[in-house]
Design a protein around this motif. Structure first.
Motif, short mmCIF file in Angstrom:
data_model
loop_
_atom_site.label_atom_id
_atom_site.label_comp_id
_atom_site.label_asym_id
_atom_site.label_seq_id
_atom_site.Cartn_x
_atom_site.Cartn_y
_atom_site.Cartn_z
N PRO A 1 0.81 -1.22 0.00
CA PRO A 1 0.00 0.00 0.00
C PRO A 1 0.85 1.28 0.00
CG PRO A 1 -0.85 -1.55 1.62
CD PRO A 1 0.43 -2.13 1.11
N LEU B 1 -4.70 -2.91 1.56
CA LEU B 1 -4.78 -2.44 0.17
C LEU B 1 -6.16 -1.86 -0.13
CD1 LEU B 1 -2.83 -5.21 -1.78
CD2 LEU B 1 -2.39 -2.74 -1.89
N CYS C 1 -7.01 1.97 -1.29
CA CYS C 1 -7.78 2.27 -2.51
C CYS C 1 -8.94 3.20 -2.20
CB CYS C 1 -8.29 0.99 -3.15
SG CYS C 1 -6.98 0.04 -3.94
N TYR D 1 -1.68 -13.26 -0.47
CA TYR D 1 -1.95 -12.12 0.42
C TYR D 1 -2.74 -12.60 1.64
CZ TYR D 1 -0.84 -8.70 -3.30
OH TYR D 1 -0.22 -7.95 -4.25
#
Lengths: 343, 343, 343, 343
Positions: free
Chosen positions: A114, A159, A163, A151
């Motif tokens: 990130p 993440l 976003c 992940y």
């Protein structure tokens, strides 16, 4: 010669073959408007616990990625991913051919971080050049990754939050997501993944279907007119029920689970055997892919009986991918394990 | 309710199903580089008597058309076809989305006339505007046409010669070409068609495959790098052997022939019955499509038992397409013929 | 406040203004088919000693790059350049929007190294993935580079030979090529550059024209139909004589030379002054751009009187570009030199 | 030889030349962020009485059309216009190259009729094929039209209302809108036109600027990020102040008015003379274009002294366009009128 080349070398799980035979002479309405597709979509929406989602079946992964990215981005918007991402390395510029720049950042064991996303967006939006650079608008990751890593729920959540904060669409390429569910220490479900992203696809091809990916659109404003986009890109299959059969076959009674679970279990066995011989790995791979770094003489011995699809040689090492599939039997895997033990 | 909606409503011919089952657990190399694809290509090259041709298998017709046109034309070149052409009317602007203008001329019973091609080229090339208009560079026809009519060998030859003279690529969309071979008074073979054009495709989807079209590239300079174009457009199927199985199934022992022949024969029977009742046709259709113009009361009676996929009403007439498929049995066709006779 | 922001902040050299006035009420034929354009093209072909070249005038650099790359490459072909290349960093994804992947390699002081080109081509062509990656087909460099450095004749020759060997189109973006001719130790002429590449453009905008770039196509097979491509991309200017006037103005009596020569001379003076103060440079810049790394207090003092268009701060340094233009007078440059000396 | 070939054969109105000279050595910020552009935009917003509008300057008409249509439509959306529309006939497929299908309907004296728009939308949206055809999403007209005719306020209002009702973007190509304001019986103002559409452009090139079109975006949701789109399409001119100068020159003190008014007055005089000789017109043209249908002998006589850019011969008639421009003097027009009178 036993082949461990990839996870798309065999046909399909037997339940799908049965359905093909059973349905062969029924007359279905065209282009995915049939009842099998409807049922398959229901099964998927149930599996992801998202009754509001839109589900579309597309013949392949590159086609899916190309349509998703070209439809959801404005022409001057770019998609962020790692340098090893499938769209960046193995799709013959399909995304660029669809008009979009791919903005790559260095992967961390195949994964996107990130912080790298935030930095890249900052550079593009706050920079002096603004409209002279593309505008980052989407994050693309694969679960599991092209390096076979998986992940964690925490990583996906981070993440997802990045976003949201940055106004980016979060898209997950799940070509191997059904395998990732059975990876060691897996701490997420399909519905977890779905809840964290705007759009993702569940790969059928590699998980036991003859072909087909199930695209799931979660975000409401992205759903509109998507069938137009499919048709324009040659992705509205005339015999759409064929794709319906694939996903009905995979998701009815969770048929996919036993096959994918076995495949990961067998890959784990092979990993253990390799480790015991001191073979190293390129990544902390946990799905059915094993990115092994063999001493060359080990590799030379193995390739007499096993086909891994070719190795890259660097110094005294051979880099090769061993790939287990949904169709790999215990017996076949055992043969490889024995061969490794005997190195 | 008996369905005569289209020719892609059922699955596939039994020989294909058998092969799917037989091959299911073999491990094939990916993306169409396997031995089944090789064999299927050989069978096709034999059928068209063109050992030098390149054959590629693509999942669907719109995808095939889009790739062929976008790859073989420069961006400023246009494709000539009739106003009823599939690419002009039923592909959601796929060709334009690929960057190319479609130059339409009025159809003559679904067909393109060489004189119209010559006139259009002359207007574009010799006109005052030259580079302000697109440059015509390809002719697209369908055999059989979207109106169910079938070009004669003479008509194809004339078009072929016009294309040669004018420097145009001649491309034939053969979505229903396997049916056209059995049309009344058909005077050409697959190899005749192949010899007359630069590139064409043999439709599998509508002729008894689950999916797939076999693209044949005859002209040498068009062959280069075509697999790159396929991959970039999401048309390089991972389990490529699946498409190989389709065409091996269709062309081995000319399996397609008995199914396609029967379908045209049954369509002919229905046409005869309709004519006897004074029902007219929109075109001189000769393949498995029947574009009927029913008196409304006739249509209303038939639609109680038969589903033709909806009619368009104009005045006291109902325009509807009856479509027979490779899977239509004699019994099913007989039911319709009887119903027509009893109108 | 004296502005050294860029080399497109002022209008044009006086000879161009005179011509605009002189020609204002003459009636020219449209879209660049006029006699001024013809004369301007002749002057350029003479300057590059290439009577066979095709010359086209385009309104701007990004438009030129986009058209050249999209027209000369097949959709699945990519263009190789350094990571700092203008097309890679400052054109809002114009090249990708035109359908092409940009393949970047690390720059060496702004320059592209033939060995990196060879390695990259090898990886793509010989790799296991072949048609799953784009096919490298063009090399793009800028002369002078985006870092202000200037390729030597030897370096250009090496790149040219690498391109020939590898079958790549060699394209040079000459937005600042007229300045580069006057760089310290410059060992090439315009005709040398032209002879080494397949296509290049001579930038007018930054060298004293109001707008316009002169695109030169040397390779015969690339010349065909180029005006169609221009029109389709909105680059066929109705009053094409306007662009003709720009290049007639620049190349008649080599008018550009005195302005560009002065600009580089003044930039050199500023570089000397900076060096004497211990200011460092990001690159070995030799054109009219100076990529200075100021101690922050130096920069803070200078920006009270001079506008360099903003700096980026890292640690105790300020990174800023000083840009001299064709319009910069000796007096204006002297002011900056004095200010530097007084730091 | 007096040329009446088109309205882009001469340079620019004198006020623009003066400004170019006056501003030549000032240093402006780049890419249209300068104060001249700001002033020019203010003048235009005042002229259209729309302080909220976004105004962008673009180098040419085809470039403007391509960007507007490709940015405001989704890939599967189409634009409706007449068969004689500039985008349909004279832009080398620029719109299709941008990815969009043009849906043409037959023109009525160059104009688009709301009923045809409604019918076409109905056919596409309500048809059986829905997502197999493009989705109409924009209406494009030119004011004045390519046939020289001029929409009345009522006609524009009807089109505007049809667009609102059908959810279509209403886009007006105003390449000659400044002339249309002075057409006989003109009943609208620039601000009327602006108020009726979502986006339009005011043509500078043909109305006395060296180049440039002023794009006006009225609808709020279409304004976002438009400069990105401009840059990506090579339409963000480095010396943006050049385009600012054009529109400052045209709109300051309504300079354009006297030139455009004179041009239309002179065209009217020529029309009267032609009519008196029995020459007919292809359309009820009212701007500076005259689409004359000459008896061939008349044309043969006139072309000895006057250049109309070539005629098309059909039977005993010569079809030619006479075009007056902002630069045409009373004397020059008088020469033509006299020659006509003496036929």
């Amino acid at each position: 010669m036993e082949k461990f080349i990839n996870d798309y070398q065999e046909g399909c799980i037997p339940q799908i073959l049965d359905k093909l035979e059973k349905n062969n002479y029924s007359a279905f309405s065209g282009y995915g408007t049939d009842e099998i597709c409807e049922n398959a979509k229901s099964l998927i929406k149930k599996a992801i616990k998202s009754p509001e989602a839109d589900v579309h079946f597309v013949a392949g992964g590159t086609l899916t990625n190309k349509i998703v990215i070209s439809q959801f981005l404005k022409s001057y918007e770019g998609v962020i991913c790692v340098d090893t991402a499938h769209i960046a390395t193995h799709e013959t510029g399909a995304i660029e051919n669809g008009g979009h720049k791919i903005l790559t950042v260095k992967n961390k064991d195949g994964k996107l971080c990130p912080k790298d996303v935030e930095r890249l967006v900052k550079e593009h939006i706050e920079g002096l050049s603004r409209e002279h650079t593309v505008k980052p608008a989407m994050v693309y990751i694969s679960q599991s990754t092209e390096m076979g890593t998986v992940y964690t729920l925490k990583e996906l959540t981070n993440l997802s939050e990045a976003c949201k904060k940055l106004g980016l669409i979060f898209y997950i390429d799940g070509a191997r997501i059904l395998y990732s569910l059975f990876a060691e220490n897996c701490d997420f479900t399909l519905s977890d993944v779905s809840a964290l992203c705007d759009v993702f696809y569940i790969g059928g091809t590699k998980a036991g279907a003859l072909l087909g990916e199930a695209l799931v659109i979660n975000r409401g404003d992205l759903k509109r007119d998507f069938r137009y986009a499919l048709k324009q890109n040659g992705a509205l299959t005339a015999k759409g029920f064929l794709l319906g059969v694939m996903f009905e076959g995979l998701f009815e009674n969770d048929n996919y689970a036993s096959f994918c679970k076995r495949a990961v279990r067998l890959a784990d066995k092979i990993r253990v055997a390799l480790k015991q011989k001191g073979v190293e790995f390129e990544s902390d791979c946990k799905d059915t892919q094993i990115f092994a770094i063999f001493p060359i003489d080990y590799y030379k011995k193995l390739e007499k009986e096993f086909d891994f699809g070719g190795a890259v040689y660097k110094g005294d090492k051979a880099y090769a991918r061993i790939c287990v599939s949904w169709a790999t039997t215990d017996e076949k895997a055992e043969m490889l394990v024995n061969a490794i033990n005997n190195l």
